[in-house]
Design a protein around this motif. Structure first.
Motif, mmCIF file in Angstrom:
data_model
loop_
_atom_site.group_PDB
_atom_site.id
_atom_site.type_symbol
_atom_site.label_atom_id
_atom_site.label_comp_id
_atom_site.label_asym_id
_atom_site.label_seq_id
_atom_site.Cartn_x
_atom_site.Cartn_y
_atom_site.Cartn_z
ATOM 1 N N ALA A 62 0.839 -1.202 0.000
ATOM 2 C CA ALA A 62 0.000 0.000 0.000
ATOM 3 C C ALA A 62 0.879 1.260 0.000
ATOM 4 C CB ALA A 62 -0.935 -0.006 1.212
ATOM 5 N N ALA A 63 1.911 1.264 0.824
ATOM 6 C CA ALA A 63 2.808 2.424 0.885
ATOM 7 C C ALA A 63 3.574 2.590 -0.420
ATOM 8 C CB ALA A 63 3.773 2.288 2.054
ATOM 9 N N SER A 64 4.056 1.489 -0.980
ATOM 10 C CA SER A 64 4.863 1.609 -2.195
ATOM 11 C C SER A 64 4.038 2.117 -3.371
ATOM 12 C CB SER A 64 5.558 0.294 -2.539
ATOM 13 O OG SER A 64 4.621 -0.693 -2.891
ATOM 14 N N SER A 65 2.761 1.759 -3.431
ATOM 15 C CA SER A 65 1.953 2.259 -4.546
ATOM 16 C C SER A 65 1.825 3.785 -4.478
ATOM 17 C CB SER A 65 0.577 1.596 -4.571
ATOM 18 O OG SER A 65 -0.204 1.985 -3.466
ATOM 19 N N ILE A 66 1.667 4.322 -3.294
ATOM 20 C CA ILE A 66 1.524 5.774 -3.148
ATOM 21 C C ILE A 66 2.879 6.470 -3.314
ATOM 22 C CG2 ILE A 66 0.846 7.609 -1.554
ATOM 23 C CD1 ILE A 66 -1.277 5.449 -0.542
ATOM 24 N N ASN A 67 3.933 5.867 -2.786
ATOM 25 C CA ASN A 67 5.272 6.424 -2.990
ATOM 26 C C ASN A 67 5.660 6.394 -4.467
ATOM 27 O OD1 ASN A 67 6.120 7.297 -0.374
ATOM 28 N ND2 ASN A 67 6.273 5.146 0.217
ATOM 29 N N ASN A 68 5.287 5.321 -5.169
ATOM 30 C CA ASN A 68 5.576 5.250 -6.607
ATOM 31 C C ASN A 68 4.800 6.312 -7.379
ATOM 32 O OD1 ASN A 68 7.477 3.201 -6.567
ATOM 33 N ND2 ASN A 68 5.946 1.585 -6.778
ATOM 34 N N LEU A 69 3.582 6.604 -6.968
ATOM 35 C CA LEU A 69 2.814 7.675 -7.597
ATOM 36 C C LEU A 69 3.554 9.000 -7.443
ATOM 37 C CD1 LEU A 69 0.210 8.838 -8.925
ATOM 38 C CD2 LEU A 69 -0.702 9.045 -6.591
ATOM 39 N N ARG A 70 3.974 9.296 -6.228
ATOM 40 C CA ARG A 70 4.721 10.527 -5.950
ATOM 41 C C ARG A 70 5.977 10.602 -6.814
ATOM 42 N NH1 ARG A 70 6.028 13.943 -1.211
ATOM 43 N NH2 ARG A 70 8.189 14.583 -1.453
ATOM 44 N N THR A 71 6.751 9.531 -6.820
ATOM 45 C CA THR A 71 8.002 9.503 -7.576
ATOM 46 C C THR A 71 7.753 9.717 -9.065
ATOM 47 O OG1 THR A 71 9.036 8.056 -5.947
ATOM 48 C CG2 THR A 71 10.045 8.120 -8.132
ATOM 49 N N ILE A 73 5.236 11.195 -10.629
ATOM 50 C CA ILE A 73 4.817 12.567 -10.921
ATOM 51 C C ILE A 73 5.995 13.533 -10.829
ATOM 52 C CG2 ILE A 73 3.435 14.512 -10.038
ATOM 53 C CD1 ILE A 73 1.278 12.356 -9.341
ATOM 54 N N LEU A 74 6.792 13.409 -9.770
ATOM 55 C CA LEU A 74 7.903 14.346 -9.587
ATOM 56 C C LEU A 74 9.022 14.109 -10.587
ATOM 57 C CD1 LEU A 74 7.985 14.656 -5.691
ATOM 58 C CD2 LEU A 74 6.858 16.128 -7.383
ATOM 59 N N LEU A 75 9.296 12.856 -10.934
ATOM 60 C CA LEU A 75 10.306 12.588 -11.970
ATOM 61 C C LEU A 75 9.869 13.174 -13.309
ATOM 62 C CD1 LEU A 75 11.547 8.922 -11.370
ATOM 63 C CD2 LEU A 75 12.908 11.016 -11.229
#
Length: 147
Positions: A62-71, A73-75
């Motif tokens: 669950a955490a990695s899916s949201i962290n991957n979304l953040r990454t 978008i920012l990348l």
């Protein structure tokens, strides 16, 4: 010219702060992006948003899916990516971010000590620039904006 710079790498030392402070002292027109630096928040964001998970594996998913979304978008917003590889911490996330930057055709500056030359040789060969210190990475970016 303002540059948006994604700082990929471990979140346990203050290397990002060193780059940000040096850029500010030199009045460089850089905006810095990066991963969530609060490790506890990063680990718990899935449960903060999706609720309590039944086991540690699902909590991590669950955490990695949201962290991957953040990454992602920012990348995508970044003009350039700096990926720091150090000797002290495991670098799986840094490797993923650097590879993602290359897949997105983002210019990549790789910071790595000589001791990591061999394990990072293929990645280094794909990067636009390979340096040994954060200061050298900042100098390379400063050169880009010189008149």
């Amino acid at each position: 010219m303002e540059l948006m710079i994604y700082l990929a790498g471990e979140i346990h030392s203050n290397w990002r702060q060193q780059i940000k402070e040096a850029a500010k002292k030199q009045d460089l027109p850089f905006v810095f992006l990066g991963p969530m630096e609060d490790h506890t928040r990063s680990d718990n964001i899935g449960e903060e948003i999706l609720g309590k998970q039944p086991d540690p594996v699902l909590k991590d998913d669950a955490a990695s899916s949201i962290n991957n979304l953040r990454t992602t978008i920012l990348l995508n917003k970044a003009d350039v990516v700096i990926a720091l590889f150090g000797l002290q911490y495991k670098q799986w996330n840094t490797t993923m971010d650097a590879a993602s930057a290359l897949a997105l055709q983002k210019p990549l500056i790789l910071i790595r000590p000589k001791e990591l030359h061999h394990p990072l040789k293929e990645l280094a060969n794909k990067a636009q620039v390979v340096v040994e210190t954060p200061d050298q990475a900042l100098q390379a970016l400063k050169y880009i904006i010189e008149a």
